[in-house]
Design an enzyme around this catalytic site. Sequence first.
Site, short mmCIF file in Angstrom:
data_model
loop_
_atom_site.label_atom_id
_atom_site.label_comp_id
_atom_site.label_asym_id
_atom_site.label_seq_id
_atom_site.Cartn_x
_atom_site.Cartn_y
_atom_site.Cartn_z
N ASP A 161 0.67 -1.69 -0.07
CA ASP A 161 0.52 0.08 -0.05
C ASP A 161 0.92 1.36 0.59
O ASP A 161 2.10 1.47 0.75
CB ASP A 161 -0.35 0.34 1.22
N ASP A 162 -0.12 2.04 -0.78
CA ASP A 162 0.92 4.06 0.12
C ASP A 162 1.67 4.14 -1.21
O ASP A 162 2.30 5.82 -0.89
CB ASP A 162 1.03 4.02 1.18
N HIS A 174 -6.32 2.95 -4.48
CA HIS A 174 -6.28 2.98 -2.62
C HIS A 174 -6.41 4.02 -2.49
O HIS A 174 -5.58 5.65 -1.96
CB HIS A 174 -4.46 2.66 -1.92
N HIS A 186 -5.19 9.71 0.10
CA HIS A 186 -5.12 8.35 1.62
C HIS A 186 -6.29 9.74 2.36
O HIS A 186 -5.11 9.03 3.87
CB HIS A 186 -3.88 8.47 1.65
N HIS A 190 3.92 -2.55 2.79
CA HIS A 190 3.52 -1.24 2.72
C HIS A 190 5.29 -0.62 1.63
O HIS A 190 6.02 -0.60 2.55
CB HIS A 190 3.67 -0.04 3.49
NI NI Z 1 -2.65 3.04 3.54
#
Ligand code: NI
Length: 331
Positions: free
Chosen positions: A141-142, A191, A195, A282
Amino acid sequence: MKKYIFISFLLLLIIIVVLIFNQNKVDIKPKTYKSDLVEVNYPLFNNTKIDNYIWDYLNEKITNEKNLFIDYDYLINKSNISLTFYTYSKEGNVLKTSKKDLVIDTKKSKISVEDKKKIEDNNLIDNINKRSTKLIALTFDDGPSYNTSRLIDILNKYNAKATFFVVGSRLKDNAKVLKKIKDSGMEIGNHTYSHKLLTKLSEDKINEEFSKTDNLVYEFTGKKPSIVRPSYGSVNKRIKKLADRPIIIWDIDTLDWKHHNSSYISNNVLNKAKDGDIVLMHDIYTATVNAVELLVPKLMNEGYQLVTVSELFYYKNITLEKGNVYGSAHK
Ligand code: NI
């Protein structure tokens, strides 16, 4: 009287044991310093001497720098902690990386610079063609970030697939990496754009968070993400409806953002892994990429095949449905 002497002695022994154990325990907290020009991830030891040393070391790097990203990974040894700082800086179109190792003795509050040791290559796979019966989906993620390209190289080396839940606001700067994700047969999930915590946003804003990222992924790869992971994995009825796709969460949380410790992260997954799991990591952290380098060959040796989220559900004969939330492919 004898009894009291014995009890006192016992108590004293307990106190000594507790003191010894507490001395060895280190409480390392993850910290981030962010400005327009730099982003620095660093560990706080709650030890003035060590923390000052680290801060001075980082300060020297930060001065006059633009497009600088610093990150770390550490290993707890018997008598010390070896901490590695990774520095990524972008000048023009060239990404420069460097690495520095510090050896920290928390008991004596001493820091020294480590001799560059060759990293042992213990990633050989015993039997890469062993027929896999177990499936696992690593998810990142991210990102994309400075670390993502190296991560893809590691996955490609083992012919492992994974899923990247990308943040839309990072895509313009990392368009090449996004293409590399797609060209390597990895899956791209949505995603959100910025955020934010979606449960606090209006319907229009939630739609915007999904559609802006969809459009950018489409612009750079020619395909819209078919799965969504809301920021922080937070879901309610409204988000389920607006996502308009299957929502994918996870069942193994590596807590990599907290630990920045590659062997810990890797072992954590190995100890918990089961057929059909979805693992949360991540790709913005160097320690996570180092962890994947340790983890992938070990998982393969245990008979796991690493697949994307969509592949995982396909092979398990589970049809993903719009608005449903999935944390694993266990039946
Ligand atoms: Ni995230």
